[in-house]
Design a protein around this motif. Structure first.
Motif, PDB file in Angstrom:
ATOM      1  N   GLN A 110       0.836  -1.203   0.000  1.00  0.00           N
ATOM      2  CA  GLN A 110       0.000   0.000   0.000  1.00  0.00           C
ATOM      3  C   GLN A 110       0.872   1.255   0.000  1.00  0.00           C
ATOM      4  OE1 GLN A 110      -2.987   0.168  -0.647  1.00  0.00           O
ATOM      5  NE2 GLN A 110      -4.078   1.804   0.376  1.00  0.00           N
ATOM      6  N   SER A 111       1.916   1.245   0.806  1.00  0.00           N
ATOM      7  CA  SER A 111       2.808   2.403   0.894  1.00  0.00           C
ATOM      8  C   SER A 111       3.544   2.636  -0.421  1.00  0.00           C
ATOM      9  CB  SER A 111       3.826   2.201   2.021  1.00  0.00           C
ATOM     10  OG  SER A 111       3.187   2.190   3.271  1.00  0.00           O
ATOM     11  N   GLN A 171       1.276   4.061  -3.085  1.00  0.00           N
ATOM     12  CA  GLN A 171       0.980   5.467  -2.818  1.00  0.00           C
ATOM     13  C   GLN A 171       2.175   6.351  -3.135  1.00  0.00           C
ATOM     14  OE1 GLN A 171      -0.616   6.209   1.079  1.00  0.00           O
ATOM     15  NE2 GLN A 171      -1.078   8.359   0.656  1.00  0.00           N
ATOM     16  N   SER A 172       3.370   5.915  -2.735  1.00  0.00           N
ATOM     17  CA  SER A 172       4.556   6.749  -2.960  1.00  0.00           C
ATOM     18  C   SER A 172       4.965   6.787  -4.430  1.00  0.00           C
ATOM     19  CB  SER A 172       5.728   6.238  -2.107  1.00  0.00           C
ATOM     20  OG  SER A 172       6.110   4.927  -2.492  1.00  0.00           O
ATOM     21  N   LYS A 204      -1.433   6.963  -5.512  1.00  0.00           N
ATOM     22  CA  LYS A 204      -2.773   6.399  -5.440  1.00  0.00           C
ATOM     23  C   LYS A 204      -2.932   5.537  -4.191  1.00  0.00           C
ATOM     24  CE  LYS A 204      -3.634   6.262 -10.435  1.00  0.00           C
ATOM     25  NZ  LYS A 204      -4.818   7.141 -10.399  1.00  0.00           N
ATOM     26  N   VAL A 205      -4.116   5.578  -3.594  1.00  0.00           N
ATOM     27  CA  VAL A 205      -4.465   4.708  -2.477  1.00  0.00           C
ATOM     28  C   VAL A 205      -5.497   3.709  -2.961  1.00  0.00           C
ATOM     29  CG1 VAL A 205      -5.475   4.571  -0.176  1.00  0.00           C
ATOM     30  CG2 VAL A 205      -3.988   6.492  -0.763  1.00  0.00           C
TER      31      VAL A 205
END
Length: 278
Positions: A249-250, A253-254, A258-259
């Motif tokens: 997830q991290s 996003q990085s 996007k999440v």
């Protein structure tokens, strides 16, 4: 059973794999926010995922073994997940549950078969020319491709979807998704869901983060969390599950900004522990 009959059955199964026009039993969608990542450094790649087994205990299916070695000298690969057919249900059913009849077409590799044979993963491949024909067929028959997000929202909100809605997924982030499937999706204005094990990006045979970012910038492409190393969460410890989910997830996003609120279980395996952590 005669050897001739066995050979005929095996041939039929192989042909079915190339079509890949079936309902995916478990798309393993889980909504909600993720907790903060663990206080661990996030490695750029998943260095290995060791010999994980997949099984469907409900159908007593045979074990399949997959070895993932995301290193500069070896191309990671995955073994196909066995599936079961499910009943076609729509609307309200007994007990107050809400169901929708939405086909999910699941693909892994999309590329010329001679190339797939050379690379050793033809059993997971739909020829790019055939994929083009399949997408053309869907458009000509009035199918409307939607994302997994749209399907989840409809299910949670007990909302109907447009007639002939369909979801198309590409699992595991292979580079042929960028090289072949992406162009075909744009050609036919088809939505594609990419299920990404983030730690395998930038490895041989997989997309680079740059390629994935380019795809994610197109409104037709939807990116979802498929763990960090394509791990079997159905048989994993709490620490392993947390690390796999939160690290991926991290990174998504990085790298992409996007999440993802939809999670996709590798091999279709899950547990009460995995569900509670998600």
């Amino acid at each position: 059973m005669t050897s001739k009959k066995k050979a005929k059955i095996i041939s039929s199964i192989k042909k079915a794999l190339f079509v890949l026009l079936f309902l995916e039993v478990v798309i393993a969608l889980s909504m909600g926010k993720y907790s903060s990542p663990l206080n661990k450094s996030i490695p750029p790649k998943a260095l290995s995922a060791s010999n994980e087994k997949e099984t469907d205990t409900a159908s007593s299916a045979s074990y399949f073994t997959a070895s993932l070695f995301a290193t500069p000298t070896s191309s990671p690969s995955a073994t196909p997940t066995s599936t079961q057919a499910v009943a076609n249900l729509s609307g309200n059913v007994a007990g107050g549950d809400f169901c929708l009849n939405v086909p999910v077409l699941m693909y892994h590799h999309v590329q010329p078969l001679d190339e797939a044979n050379r690379l050793g993963h033809a059993q997971l491949t739909v020829d790019s020319g055939i994929f083009d024909q399949q997408m053309s067929y869907l458009v000509s028959r009035g199918y409307q491709t939607i994302s997994s997000d749209q399907l989840v929202v409809a299910l949670l909100g007990r909302q109907q979807l447009p007639a002939n809605s369909i979801v198309i997924t590409l699992d595991d982030g292979y580079d042929d998704a960028y090289n072949y499937a992406f162009g075909i999706a744009k050609k036919y204005n088809i939505n594609l869901d990419l299920m990404i094990p983030s730690g395998l990006m930038d490895n041989p045979g997989y997309m680079s983060w740059g390629q994935l970012k380019e795809m994610a910038g197109n409104n037709l492409i939807h990116i979802y969390d498929h763990t960090w190393s394509h791990a079997d969460l159905g048989h994993a410890t709490q620490d392993k599950i947390e690390y796999e989910v939160q690290t991926s997830q991290s990174q998504l996003q990085s790298q992409l900004g996007k999440v993802s609120n939809v999670f996709v279980y590798p091999y279709g395996t899950f547990s009460h522990l995995a569900i509670s952590i998600l």
